[in-house]
Design a protein around this motif. Structure first.
Motif, mmCIF file in Angstrom:
data_model
loop_
_atom_site.group_PDB
_atom_site.id
_atom_site.type_symbol
_atom_site.label_atom_id
_atom_site.label_comp_id
_atom_site.label_asym_id
_atom_site.label_seq_id
_atom_site.Cartn_x
_atom_site.Cartn_y
_atom_site.Cartn_z
ATOM 1 N N VAL A 121 0.836 -1.200 0.000
ATOM 2 C CA VAL A 121 0.000 0.000 0.000
ATOM 3 C C VAL A 121 0.872 1.251 0.000
ATOM 4 C CG1 VAL A 121 -1.662 1.324 1.343
ATOM 5 C CG2 VAL A 121 -1.980 -1.131 1.043
ATOM 6 N N PHE A 122 1.953 1.247 0.806
ATOM 7 C CA PHE A 122 2.814 2.428 0.890
ATOM 8 C C PHE A 122 3.566 2.684 -0.421
ATOM 9 C CE2 PHE A 122 3.078 1.377 5.635
ATOM 10 C CZ PHE A 122 1.932 2.105 5.886
ATOM 11 N N THR A 123 3.983 1.619 -1.093
ATOM 12 C CA THR A 123 4.684 1.816 -2.369
ATOM 13 C C THR A 123 3.733 2.361 -3.432
ATOM 14 O OG1 THR A 123 4.299 -0.526 -2.873
ATOM 15 C CG2 THR A 123 6.437 0.053 -1.943
ATOM 16 N N VAL A 124 2.481 1.915 -3.424
ATOM 17 C CA VAL A 124 1.506 2.463 -4.363
ATOM 18 C C VAL A 124 1.231 3.931 -4.037
ATOM 19 C CG1 VAL A 124 -0.857 2.287 -5.236
ATOM 20 C CG2 VAL A 124 0.460 0.219 -4.801
ATOM 21 N N ALA A 125 1.201 4.266 -2.739
ATOM 22 C CA ALA A 125 0.992 5.665 -2.349
ATOM 23 C C ALA A 125 2.130 6.547 -2.850
ATOM 24 C CB ALA A 125 0.864 5.775 -0.834
ATOM 25 N N ALA A 126 3.358 6.044 -2.782
ATOM 26 C CA ALA A 126 4.489 6.822 -3.293
ATOM 27 C C ALA A 126 4.377 7.018 -4.800
ATOM 28 C CB ALA A 126 5.800 6.119 -2.934
ATOM 29 N N LEU A 127 3.942 5.980 -5.504
ATOM 30 C CA LEU A 127 3.752 6.125 -6.947
ATOM 31 C C LEU A 127 2.647 7.134 -7.250
ATOM 32 C CD1 LEU A 127 3.909 3.298 -9.540
ATOM 33 C CD2 LEU A 127 2.052 4.934 -9.677
ATOM 34 N N ALA A 128 1.607 7.146 -6.422
ATOM 35 C CA ALA A 128 0.524 8.121 -6.620
ATOM 36 C C ALA A 128 1.026 9.548 -6.428
ATOM 37 C CB ALA A 128 -0.621 7.829 -5.648
ATOM 38 N N GLU A 129 1.940 9.756 -5.496
ATOM 39 C CA GLU A 129 2.525 11.091 -5.303
ATOM 40 C C GLU A 129 3.273 11.533 -6.559
ATOM 41 O OE1 GLU A 129 2.212 13.288 -3.128
ATOM 42 O OE2 GLU A 129 1.757 12.450 -1.171
ATOM 43 N N SER A 130 4.037 10.630 -7.152
ATOM 44 C CA SER A 130 4.751 10.978 -8.379
ATOM 45 C C SER A 130 3.777 11.237 -9.522
ATOM 46 C CB SER A 130 5.721 9.852 -8.752
ATOM 47 O OG SER A 130 6.735 9.703 -7.777
ATOM 48 N N LEU A 189 -4.265 6.272 1.121
ATOM 49 C CA LEU A 189 -3.760 4.900 1.113
ATOM 50 C C LEU A 189 -3.004 4.542 2.392
ATOM 51 C CD1 LEU A 189 -2.642 4.410 -2.599
ATOM 52 C CD2 LEU A 189 -4.309 3.049 -1.339
ATOM 53 N N PRO A 190 -2.096 5.394 2.908
ATOM 54 C CA PRO A 190 -1.399 5.018 4.137
ATOM 55 C C PRO A 190 -2.313 4.933 5.353
ATOM 56 C CG PRO A 190 -0.216 6.748 2.973
ATOM 57 C CD PRO A 190 -1.558 6.631 2.342
ATOM 58 N N LEU A 191 -3.501 5.516 5.289
ATOM 59 C CA LEU A 191 -4.436 5.458 6.408
ATOM 60 C C LEU A 191 -5.293 4.208 6.362
ATOM 61 C CD1 LEU A 191 -5.638 9.171 6.345
ATOM 62 C CD2 LEU A 191 -3.750 8.169 7.629
ATOM 63 N N TYR A 192 -5.108 3.402 5.320
ATOM 64 C CA TYR A 192 -5.935 2.200 5.178
ATOM 65 C C TYR A 192 -5.530 1.165 6.212
ATOM 66 C CZ TYR A 192 -7.786 -2.100 3.243
ATOM 67 O OH TYR A 192 -8.427 -3.299 3.070
ATOM 68 N N HIS A 193 -6.520 0.570 6.870
ATOM 69 C CA HIS A 193 -6.269 -0.501 7.823
ATOM 70 C C HIS A 193 -6.331 -1.845 7.112
ATOM 71 C CE1 HIS A 193 -6.456 2.065 11.400
ATOM 72 N NE2 HIS A 193 -7.364 2.742 10.734
ATOM 73 N N ALA A 245 -1.350 -6.034 16.003
ATOM 74 C CA ALA A 245 -0.558 -5.791 17.207
ATOM 75 C C ALA A 245 0.914 -5.984 16.942
ATOM 76 C CB ALA A 245 -1.009 -6.741 18.318
ATOM 77 N N ARG A 246 1.243 -6.804 15.928
ATOM 78 C CA ARG A 246 2.650 -7.042 15.625
ATOM 79 C C ARG A 246 3.117 -6.261 14.424
ATOM 80 N NH1 ARG A 246 3.264 -11.739 13.720
ATOM 81 N NH2 ARG A 246 1.122 -12.470 13.546
ATOM 82 N N THR A 247 2.282 -5.342 13.927
ATOM 83 C CA THR A 247 2.636 -4.575 12.743
ATOM 84 C C THR A 247 3.121 -3.193 13.148
ATOM 85 O OG1 THR A 247 0.955 -5.719 11.460
ATOM 86 C CG2 THR A 247 1.787 -3.649 10.576
ATOM 87 N N PRO A 248 4.301 -2.770 12.745
ATOM 88 C CA PRO A 248 4.762 -1.435 13.090
ATOM 89 C C PRO A 248 3.847 -0.380 12.510
ATOM 90 C CG PRO A 248 6.135 -2.394 11.370
ATOM 91 C CD PRO A 248 5.226 -3.482 11.848
ATOM 92 N N ASP A 249 3.627 0.665 13.273
ATOM 93 C CA ASP A 249 2.722 1.718 12.838
ATOM 94 C C ASP A 249 3.452 2.642 11.874
ATOM 95 O OD1 ASP A 249 0.672 3.384 12.470
ATOM 96 O OD2 ASP A 249 0.637 4.237 14.495
ATOM 97 N N ALA A 250 3.550 2.190 10.627
ATOM 98 C CA ALA A 250 4.236 2.993 9.617
ATOM 99 C C ALA A 250 3.414 4.183 9.189
ATOM 100 C CB ALA A 250 4.565 2.124 8.395
ATOM 101 N N ARG A 251 2.116 4.204 9.571
ATOM 102 C CA ARG A 251 1.286 5.320 9.145
ATOM 103 C C ARG A 251 1.754 6.627 9.736
ATOM 104 N NH1 ARG A 251 -2.546 1.280 10.250
ATOM 105 N NH2 ARG A 251 -2.874 2.138 12.323
ATOM 106 N N ALA A 252 2.376 6.576 10.905
ATOM 107 C CA ALA A 252 2.808 7.812 11.550
ATOM 108 C C ALA A 252 3.929 8.488 10.795
ATOM 109 C CB ALA A 252 3.257 7.529 12.982
#
Length: 487
Positions: free
Chosen positions: A417-426, A450-454, A462-469
């Motif tokens: 999801v984060f890589t697609v969000a970066a492509l969307a920015e470009s 996209l980064p706000l998607y759960h 619980a074991r996933t780092p909160d990369a959204r921040a």
């Protein structure tokens, strides 16, 4: 005229009209104070005098039209500053001059007024009979009014509205939206305790069909696979055959069970009535673009076997990252558009795999990304853009998985999801450089949400780092009109 003025000077449907007043009028009308409808006891305004003044040319005209009133609402964006009455007066005069009803300096033009009863808009009301008794027939007044508004946005430094990616889709008509609302109301009254879901919230059948057809087109490998996927999605299909060769399929139409005309016939929509890139010739051009060898070719072969590897999300994220680098380094906008279009297919396939046919926030983000990726002037063939072929092959592979393995692929799924969000920015930067502001905002909307998607329910959050921040949210996009289009 009288009924319209009574509404404009009245309290409004929800008491939203505040201090209604005339802020502009036709040349030769005299002081505006003399035109203001007097306020009577009880707070109502007597509009009879103003109505009489506006209707005088109509009563004296030669063959006056049966519908002599022209009415337009001019509204600025919620993020714009509050304009003064004088500024709104100038805007109204520019618009009504641009449409040809009251050109500057024409003392015999139609009579008109601009009424303001809110901070963010004015109503322009005119009659279609000039003061020299001749009738005015507006021609392309909508296009001319919009062109004048685009110029006024620049002159006043207001929110600029760009052409909305012309041809990206066919929007539902007001009649379609009203019918969808009526069906939703009837369904909720007969089954009050049942959840309707996303597809039952008054969404027009055209929009539901467009999404389902696009989902099938994003992952189909050929024509037969495409129509089979539509049937699996509950879409009725009618093929159109050639007049010279009945064996040749020249087009198709789709419909939904239960969506019928008054006579009981199914309402059919051709692919071109959903979106220009969903016509059968356009779809066939996708299927003739054979993926090259490499990661995309391997993905296509794996998807064809039906044996799904466990690291689909990780491999898809790597494919998106490579495509993102290629899009940023592309020397031609056509190459970048080909990559963006294929990335839209990948995001559509991912949203369908994770959220199902009812959709969700990821499906909405995919819809915004698709708007931004649409290119009016075409794109390079995937035969010449290997990254585009790789992305489409990964889209088919994700579609073959059905759903993501919940606990094992959570981190990789978020990374995708984060890589697609970066492509969307470009992509947003590319559209902004092309001065296609509407599509740039659509891309930024997708990138911001996209980064706000759960992840889907059941993942190991619980074991996933909160990369959204690590990524600040993007403000909401411009407000939408009743058809879902940006103002």
């Amino acid at each position: 005229m009288g009924g319209l003025l009574r509404y404009l000077f009245g309290p409004g449907k929800r008491e939203e009209h505040v201090r209604p007043r005339v802020v502009a009028a036709w040349d030769g009308s005299g002081p505006l104070d003399a035109l203001q409808p007097p306020e009577r006891s009880g707070g109502w305004h007597d509009v009879r005098g103003l109505t009489n003044l506006l209707e005088q040319p109509v009563r004296a005209g030669f063959r006056a039209p049966s519908a002599p009133v022209w009415h337009a609402s001019i509204r600025n964006h919620p993020t714009d500053r509050i304009l003064s009455d004088a500024q709104w007066a100038h805007i109204a005069a520019e618009v009504i001059a641009a449409v040809g009803l009251a050109p500057h300096g024409d003392v015999d033009a139609v009579r008109w007024v601009a009424v303001r009863h809110n901070d963010d808009h004015v109503h322009v009301v005119a009659t279609l009979v000039r003061q020299d008794r001749r009738t005015v027939w507006p021609w392309q007044d909508k296009r001319k009014a919009q062109a004048a508004c685009r110029d006024l946005e620049q002159r006043y430094g207001l929110y600029r509205v760009a052409p909305p990616g012309k041809g990206s889709r066919r929007w539902p008509s007001p009649a379609e939206l009203n019918k969808a609302a009526r069906l939703r109301t009837a369904s909720s009254s007969t089954r009050p305790g049942r959840e309707t879901g996303r597809a039952g919230r008054g969404v027009a059948p055209r929009e539901r069909l467009r999404r389902r057809v696009r989902e099938a087109a994003a992952v189909a490998t050929d024509e037969r696979d495409f129509f089979a996927r539509l049937a699996q999605a509950g879409v009725r299909v009618k093929l159109r055959r050639g007049t010279r060769d009945p064996e040749q399929v020249t087009g198709y139409a789709v419909g939904l069970d239960g969506h019928r005309t008054a006579t009981g016939d199914t309402v059919w929509y051709g692919g071109g009535r959903l979106a220009p890139d969903l016509t059968l010739p356009q779809l066939r051009s996708r299927w003739t673009e054979t993926p090259p060898t490499g990661r995309g070719g391997n993905a296509a072969r794996v998807a064809a076997t039906g044996i799904v590897p466990p690291d689909v999300s990780r491999r898809a994220a790597e494919t998106v990252r490579d495509a993102h680098e290629a899009m940023r380094a592309a020397s031609s906008p056509l190459v970048a558009s080909a990559i963006a279009s294929a990335a839209a297919d990948l995001l559509t396939a991912t949203a369908t795999a994770w959220e199902g046919r009812e959709g969700g926030p990821l499906s909405d983000a995919a819809d915004w990304f698709d708007r931004a990726a649409h290119d009016l002037h075409g794109r390079a063939s995937a035969r010449r853009v290997s990254q585009a072929s790789h992305l489409r092959a990964m889209a088919r592979l994700i579609a073959a998985t059905g759903t993501v393995s919940r606990d094992r692929d959570t981190v990789a799924a978020l990374h995708l999801v984060f890589t697609v969000a970066a492509l969307a920015e470009s992509l947003a930067d590319l559209r902004k450089a092309q001065d296609r502001l509407h599509q740039a905002r659509a891309a930024r909307h997708a990138a911001g949400h996209l980064p706000l998607y759960h992840p889907p329910a059941g993942t190991a959050d619980a074991r996933t780092p909160d990369a959204r921040a690590a990524r600040p949210p993007t403000p909401d996009p411009p407000s939408l009109d009743r058809r879902g289009r940006q103002r």
